[in-house]
Write an enzyme that holds these catalytic residues in place. Sequence first.
Site, short mmCIF file in Angstrom:
data_model
loop_
_atom_site.label_atom_id
_atom_site.label_comp_id
_atom_site.label_asym_id
_atom_site.label_seq_id
_atom_site.Cartn_x
_atom_site.Cartn_y
_atom_site.Cartn_z
CD GLU A 137 -7.21 6.19 62.88
OE1 GLU A 137 -7.99 6.98 62.29
OE2 GLU A 137 -6.49 6.54 63.83
CE LYS A 139 -8.37 9.51 52.16
NZ LYS A 139 -9.71 9.90 51.66
CG ASP A 141 -15.84 8.12 49.82
OD1 ASP A 141 -15.49 9.32 49.83
OD2 ASP A 141 -16.27 7.55 48.80
CE1 TYR A 248 -10.16 11.85 61.07
CE2 TYR A 248 -12.37 11.01 60.71
CZ TYR A 248 -11.37 11.91 60.40
OH TYR A 248 -11.58 12.88 59.44
CE LYS A 335 -8.15 7.68 48.36
NZ LYS A 335 -8.11 8.84 47.46
CB CYS A 440 -17.60 29.56 23.69
SG CYS A 440 -18.59 29.34 25.19
CB CYS A 443 -20.90 33.14 24.49
SG CYS A 443 -19.09 32.98 24.52
CB CYS A 456 -15.10 30.52 26.60
SG CYS A 456 -16.13 31.89 26.07
CB CYS A 462 -19.07 33.56 28.19
SG CYS A 462 -19.60 31.83 28.08
#
Length: 714
Positions: A137, A139, A141, A248, A335, A440, A443, A456, A462
């Site tokens: 079948e 696939k 998306d 399906y 895929k 970071c 922060c 961080c 933060c």
Amino acid sequence: MSDADAGSDSNPYLRAPPTEFDPIDSLSRDEGAKQAELLREAIREHDYRYYVDADPLVSDAAYDALFGRLQDLEDAFDLDTTGSPTSRVGGTPLDELETVEHVAPMLSIDQSTEAEELREFDERVRRTVGEVAYVCEPKFDGLSLEVVYEDGEFVHAATRGDGQRGDDVSAQVKTIPAVPLRLRGDYPETLAVRGEVYMPKPAFADLNRERVEAGDEPFANPRNAAAGTLRNLDPSVVASRPLSIFFYDILDASEMPDTQWESLDDLRDWGLRVADRIERVEDVEGAIDYRNRMQAARDDLDYEIDGTVIKVDSREARERLGEKSRSVRWAFAYKFPARQEVTILRDIVVQVGRTGRLTPVALLDPVDVGGVTVSRATLHNPDEIESLGVAIGDTVRIKRAGDVIPQVVEVVEAGEQHSSARRTESDEDAGGSYEFPDECPVCGSVVDRDGPLAFCSGGLSCPAQREASIGHFAIKSAMDIDGLGGERVSQLVEEGLVESVADLYDLTVEDLEALDGWGETSARNLVESVAESKRPTLDSFLVGLGIPEVGEATARGLAREFGSIDAFPLGSDTDEAEFDAFEAQLQTVDDVGETVAHHIRDFFENEDNRAVVRALLDRGVEPEPVESGGDELDGLTFVVTGTLSVPRSDVTELVERHGGSVTGSVSGNTDYLVVGENPGQSKRDDADERDVPVRDESAFAELLAERGIDYPPA
């Protein structure tokens, strides 16, 4: 159980229907109701012919005239519209999406772009069950969905969620014309089906054009458009957007077909839309050939696909193959390779996530990658930047991993900045790729490195981590605070009302009413929901803290081991020896290895994090201690089907706390099948076949009571 004359030629509104009608005030109520029922039957048939058969009987103008007449009749005579096609136009906006338990688990499938991995899957299948045929079948998306029917009538729909529970999107799904509100033909009494909601490519292009013309941000791709639309809280907005669906799989039914091929035929017979590019093949090489042909044809389809799905046809063979905790062993996704294009990297920004992880993001000259305009791509982590040797100004190759997430693959040509700084063999100390920050960017805290990753060190102090942590704190599996979505969290932080999760418990109705978009009802609901969250279970509280690597299962293990929040190192003067002992104890917990234990220690070793926990306790949050449980159910395995009086997750936690286990399917190792309301027939059949004892909820409670376990759990 056939639909009543929906396709009968005796219905005057099926073929060459009239589009001019007698005045409604000339009809009696009985005459109006009879005409409305004929119109409903005809419109259902027209929907089926248009959306499922792709062979319409009438023009769009004629359909609109019939639909308008039905609406006028229902309004004039105040007719019941339950199940009527007019219910698709939308409804009252929702406050939020509720979470519902799936009738049957919605598991994922293993996947790869490599043919050899598909062949290995085939070998594993044949070693277990012998030679098999496969159903191949597309696939899709889109967004995976469970739709449930009872006696042929639409009951509800839910997103996949975590596979066990998902968001209830019934009001939204009812607006999708390709989803029948009433089944056709000889349908089973109970039916749960799986499908994929998507937005057709031409409709997506039209929608984005309209959004741009209206000054709105366009959607990134059809999948995002479909997912965002389906989760919109206003069903009328969903109704205005061009969603469709393919079905399906049969997840559960009072009568299950013997093969996947028969399942697809049954879905069509019941009026559920099935893709036409599906084939049955005799071996894995046929499946590989199917995938290659679909890859060549993908651009000609009016819907997005990112591969093909290969499923064992025989249901009996599927049951013998079984499933893993999160995926089935009888299906595999083969895929397509990711689409790739070349563009120029103009800048690199570093984003800070909820756990403090720093993720570099490349800002690009916009480029079309497989029909989607890409202007941002992930660079994953500092090591990835160094490995790629990428710098601002470089020409880079971009791919969409899984045709969704853009990422930088390689440097095609160095830019001027990079060329002038590129290392040479004779100058190893010269600059090269982009230099990752030591502080970071939000922060200014020191950046810690953990292997290839960067974090961080600011913790909940933060701002970036703080805002994300507040949203996470409120989720259902944590503190379960209703009405605290991302936009509202941002608003509360921007207005200075909330700086940490502890500040949620200081909010008042008056504080919230003063903000844009808040009324007395919404303000009071949030304040009450926050107050109701003060007695969480210890594992839910630990999930809510957002400790890296600590999900629901790990949190349950920690809660069982430590028993109470007081057993965690929370003092402001906790020394290193205490943290060493804490880390050693962590490693005695199931599924907590050295790395996870280190993450948990790091979280509690941060004084800002401990201060937030202490502030929560000071505001009256009291995580309920977890009893150590026992071994009363040691060695016993349970399977649950149907709806119980308590959430299935609570049953699982109770059984596990007392030494037992709960699995998703009946096997030779199952000791009891626990049956609630509206149970799946397939599990009962499996239990009968394997002589597994079946217990309803009352008998299950008695079984637990015999072992000294209270049910339902408090």
